[in-house]
Design a protein around this motif. Structure first.
Motif, mmCIF file in Angstrom:
data_model
loop_
_atom_site.group_PDB
_atom_site.id
_atom_site.type_symbol
_atom_site.label_atom_id
_atom_site.label_comp_id
_atom_site.label_asym_id
_atom_site.label_seq_id
_atom_site.Cartn_x
_atom_site.Cartn_y
_atom_site.Cartn_z
ATOM 1 N N ALA A 123 -10.289 26.580 -20.778
ATOM 2 C CA ALA A 123 -10.759 27.178 -22.034
ATOM 3 C C ALA A 123 -11.490 26.123 -22.855
ATOM 4 O O ALA A 123 -11.183 24.936 -22.794
ATOM 5 N N LEU A 124 -12.471 26.571 -23.632
ATOM 6 C CA LEU A 124 -13.295 25.671 -24.424
ATOM 7 C C LEU A 124 -12.966 25.790 -25.903
ATOM 8 O O LEU A 124 -12.756 26.892 -26.406
ATOM 9 N N TYR A 125 -12.957 24.672 -26.602
ATOM 10 C CA TYR A 125 -12.756 24.648 -28.052
ATOM 11 C C TYR A 125 -14.086 24.287 -28.690
ATOM 12 O O TYR A 125 -14.531 23.138 -28.637
ATOM 13 N N VAL A 126 -14.741 25.284 -29.283
ATOM 14 C CA VAL A 126 -16.045 25.106 -29.900
ATOM 15 C C VAL A 126 -16.059 25.907 -31.199
ATOM 16 O O VAL A 126 -15.538 27.027 -31.245
ATOM 17 N N ASN A 127 -16.658 25.346 -32.253
ATOM 18 C CA ASN A 127 -16.741 26.013 -33.557
ATOM 19 C C ASN A 127 -15.370 26.417 -34.075
ATOM 20 O O ASN A 127 -15.173 27.516 -34.579
ATOM 21 N N ARG A 128 -14.401 25.533 -33.894
ATOM 22 C CA ARG A 128 -13.018 25.707 -34.361
ATOM 23 C C ARG A 128 -12.313 26.927 -33.764
ATOM 24 O O ARG A 128 -11.423 27.501 -34.374
ATOM 25 N N ARG A 129 -12.723 27.314 -32.564
ATOM 26 C CA ARG A 129 -12.097 28.446 -31.878
ATOM 27 C C ARG A 129 -11.949 28.133 -30.401
ATOM 28 O O ARG A 129 -12.792 27.473 -29.805
ATOM 29 N N TRP A 130 -10.881 28.655 -29.805
ATOM 30 C CA TRP A 130 -10.707 28.567 -28.366
ATOM 31 C C TRP A 130 -11.414 29.760 -27.751
ATOM 32 O O TRP A 130 -11.230 30.894 -28.169
ATOM 33 N N GLN A 131 -12.252 29.501 -26.747
ATOM 34 C CA GLN A 131 -13.014 30.543 -26.073
ATOM 35 C C GLN A 131 -12.756 30.446 -24.583
ATOM 36 O O GLN A 131 -12.368 29.391 -24.086
ATOM 37 N N GLY A 132 -12.997 31.539 -23.893
ATOM 38 C CA GLY A 132 -12.835 31.534 -22.447
ATOM 39 C C GLY A 132 -13.776 30.555 -21.787
ATOM 40 O O GLY A 132 -14.801 30.164 -22.348
ATOM 41 N N ALA A 133 -13.430 30.139 -20.598
ATOM 42 C CA ALA A 133 -14.269 29.179 -19.865
ATOM 43 C C ALA A 133 -15.611 29.824 -19.556
ATOM 44 O O ALA A 133 -15.676 30.896 -18.967
ATOM 45 N N SER A 134 -16.678 29.180 -20.004
ATOM 46 C CA SER A 134 -18.019 29.673 -19.726
ATOM 47 C C SER A 134 -18.963 28.483 -19.726
ATOM 48 O O SER A 134 -18.595 27.364 -20.047
ATOM 49 N N ARG B 114 -7.565 41.792 -20.037
ATOM 50 C CA ARG B 114 -8.462 42.290 -21.077
ATOM 51 C C ARG B 114 -8.192 41.590 -22.409
ATOM 52 O O ARG B 114 -9.110 41.271 -23.157
ATOM 53 N N ALA B 115 -6.926 41.349 -22.707
ATOM 54 C CA ALA B 115 -6.579 40.656 -23.955
ATOM 55 C C ALA B 115 -7.064 39.209 -23.915
ATOM 56 O O ALA B 115 -7.509 38.673 -24.929
ATOM 57 N N GLU B 116 -6.999 38.593 -22.744
ATOM 58 C CA GLU B 116 -7.437 37.204 -22.620
ATOM 59 C C GLU B 116 -8.946 37.075 -22.802
ATOM 60 O O GLU B 116 -9.432 36.032 -23.230
ATOM 61 N N ALA B 117 -9.688 38.142 -22.512
ATOM 62 C CA ALA B 117 -11.127 38.110 -22.756
ATOM 63 C C ALA B 117 -11.410 38.012 -24.251
ATOM 64 O O ALA B 117 -12.363 37.356 -24.666
ATOM 65 N N ASP B 118 -10.578 38.660 -25.075
ATOM 66 C CA ASP B 118 -10.727 38.581 -26.528
ATOM 67 C C ASP B 118 -10.162 37.285 -27.086
ATOM 68 O O ASP B 118 -10.735 36.676 -27.978
ATOM 69 N N ASN B 119 -9.002 36.894 -26.585
ATOM 70 C CA ASN B 119 -8.303 35.710 -27.079
ATOM 71 C C ASN B 119 -7.740 34.946 -25.885
ATOM 72 O O ASN B 119 -6.728 35.353 -25.315
#
Length: 166
Positions: free
Chosen positions: A40-51, A103-108
């Motif tokens: 997972a990536l931490y960008v713009n003070r948020r954790w986002q899915g790996a992309s 599906r929930a992990e896609a959001d958070n």
């Protein structure tokens, strides 16, 4: 007649975090960061899915809060499944739970199923990293298979217990 009590924001708001933030680090981690376990990536003070949104080679390598929680074994939600219907439809129900968690992990990306535990007091106990995921799984079970869910929360909403049976 006007009272003498002064009302301010402290009077009306309830302090929920009695741990005073001890479960969080002293400072926010520097950006960008990537989780060494899940990616997972931490960008713009948020954790986002790996992309491929950022160059992961330039990112700091850390452990995300969900991976730390899984390593420490401190769930924030439990889903208990009971009843004869679960025994006869075990594979379908567990697949529904996995799909809903994906599906929930896609959001958070911090909302994950920690483990499936069989036996003991209930037919199946699912532990989750967030209380919201436990609620979401309970709602998905009700919608897909009917039955009855009961939602219980700790005093400060730090832990959710969802019991589903049919």
């Amino acid at each position: 007649m006007r009272g003498r009590k002064r009302y301010d924001n402290v009077t009306f708001t309830k302090r929920v975090d009695h741990e005073a933030g001890r479960h969080r680090g002293a400072r926010a981690i520097s950006e960008p960061a990537v989780c060494r376990v899940c990616g997972a990536l931490y960008v713009n003070r948020r954790w986002q899915g790996a992309s491929g949104a950022i160059d992961a080679r330039s990112a700091r390598v850390v452990d995300c809060p969900a991976c730390l929680q899984m390593r420490n074994g401190s769930p924030r939600g439990f889903v208990y499944l009971d009843g004869s219907f679960y025994v006869t439809h075990q594979k379908e129900i567990e697949q529904l739970l996995r799909n809903e968690a994906a599906r929930a992990e896609a959001d958070n990306p911090l909302a994950r199923i920690m483990e499936f535990t069989r036996g003991k007091d209930h037919n199946l106990t699912v532990s989750t990293t967030t209380e919201h995921l436990a609620q979401r799984l309970g709602h998905a079970l009700e919608k897909a298979f009917a039955g009855h869910s009961r939602y219980d929360f700790s005093h400060e909403n730090k832990l959710a217990r969802v019991t589903w049976e049919r």
